[in-house]
Write an enzyme that holds these catalytic residues in place. Sequence first.
Site, PDB file in Angstrom:
ATOM      1  N   LEU B  46       0.884  -1.327  -0.041  1.00  0.00           N
ATOM      2  CA  LEU B  46       0.052   0.031   0.158  1.00  0.00           C
ATOM      3  C   LEU B  46       0.891   1.299  -0.059  1.00  0.00           C
ATOM      4  CD1 LEU B  46      -2.529  -1.085   2.579  1.00  0.00           C
ATOM      5  CD2 LEU B  46      -2.672  -1.436  -0.065  1.00  0.00           C
ATOM      6  N   ASP B  47       0.296   2.278  -0.208  1.00  0.00           N
ATOM      7  CA  ASP B  47       1.091   3.638  -0.305  1.00  0.00           C
ATOM      8  C   ASP B  47       0.485   4.538   0.959  1.00  0.00           C
ATOM      9  OD1 ASP B  47      -1.252   4.763  -1.274  1.00  0.00           O
ATOM     10  OD2 ASP B  47      -0.575   5.205  -3.193  1.00  0.00           O
ATOM     11  N   SER B  48       1.169   5.682   0.969  1.00  0.00           N
ATOM     12  CA  SER B  48       0.795   6.416   2.126  1.00  0.00           C
ATOM     13  C   SER B  48      -0.893   6.929   2.102  1.00  0.00           C
ATOM     14  CB  SER B  48       1.585   7.620   2.287  1.00  0.00           C
ATOM     15  OG  SER B  48       1.531   8.435   0.930  1.00  0.00           O
ATOM     16  N   ASP B  50      -3.246   5.142   0.839  1.00  0.00           N
ATOM     17  CA  ASP B  50      -4.112   3.851   1.180  1.00  0.00           C
ATOM     18  C   ASP B  50      -4.064   3.634   2.630  1.00  0.00           C
ATOM     19  OD1 ASP B  50      -4.396   3.001  -1.426  1.00  0.00           O
ATOM     20  OD2 ASP B  50      -2.529   2.181  -1.569  1.00  0.00           O
TER      21      ASP B  50
END
Lengths: 102, 91
Positions: B46-48, B50
Amino acid sequence: MAPSRMLALYRDILRAHREHLRPGLRRFGDQYVAHEFRQHKSAKPEFIPAFEEQWRTYLQTIRQSRDGMAPAAHGVASEVDNQLSAEQKAQLQKLEERIKSL
Amino acid sequence: MGARSFATFLDRADVTDRVLGVVKSFEKVDPAKVTAKSHFVSDLGLDSLDTVEVVMAFEDEFTLEIEDKEAEKIQTCEDAINFICAHPHAK
């Protein structure tokens, strides 16, 4: 994107959706803001201030709205507005005047 | 409410199940990869942004609001489990 500042803004917007929008609209609003923020993640630094400013204005608008009525749809409405033809805009203008006169 | 309301803490095993359930149902996550030790970014991809959404989903699931400073520290399932177990108003 200045990470923690923009993440905090993102969080504030999602919270405002939760508090001020009905579930269906909240889902739509969340998807819309997620899409926009994701697209701007790799934007050049010079575009960030305007992006941030627009979303802060949007956040204010949502926070002042109730039940996702007209003001809440502001961000979406301006997007839709851009896609209307001159004739459609004129019709919308007439409708708006008619509503105001009631 | 009022006199009848008092601090109650949730059972850790129950919190763990629910936290993992929330993460597994997150669209971009492969449910098979989710364990209590999973790191949202390095293990689950996931990214920030998400991560902000996942933490919001925990708030919805447990009917609580996590302050920004605390929310930023939640980067693994275990962080979330620890935070929620220590939160007297989680439901």
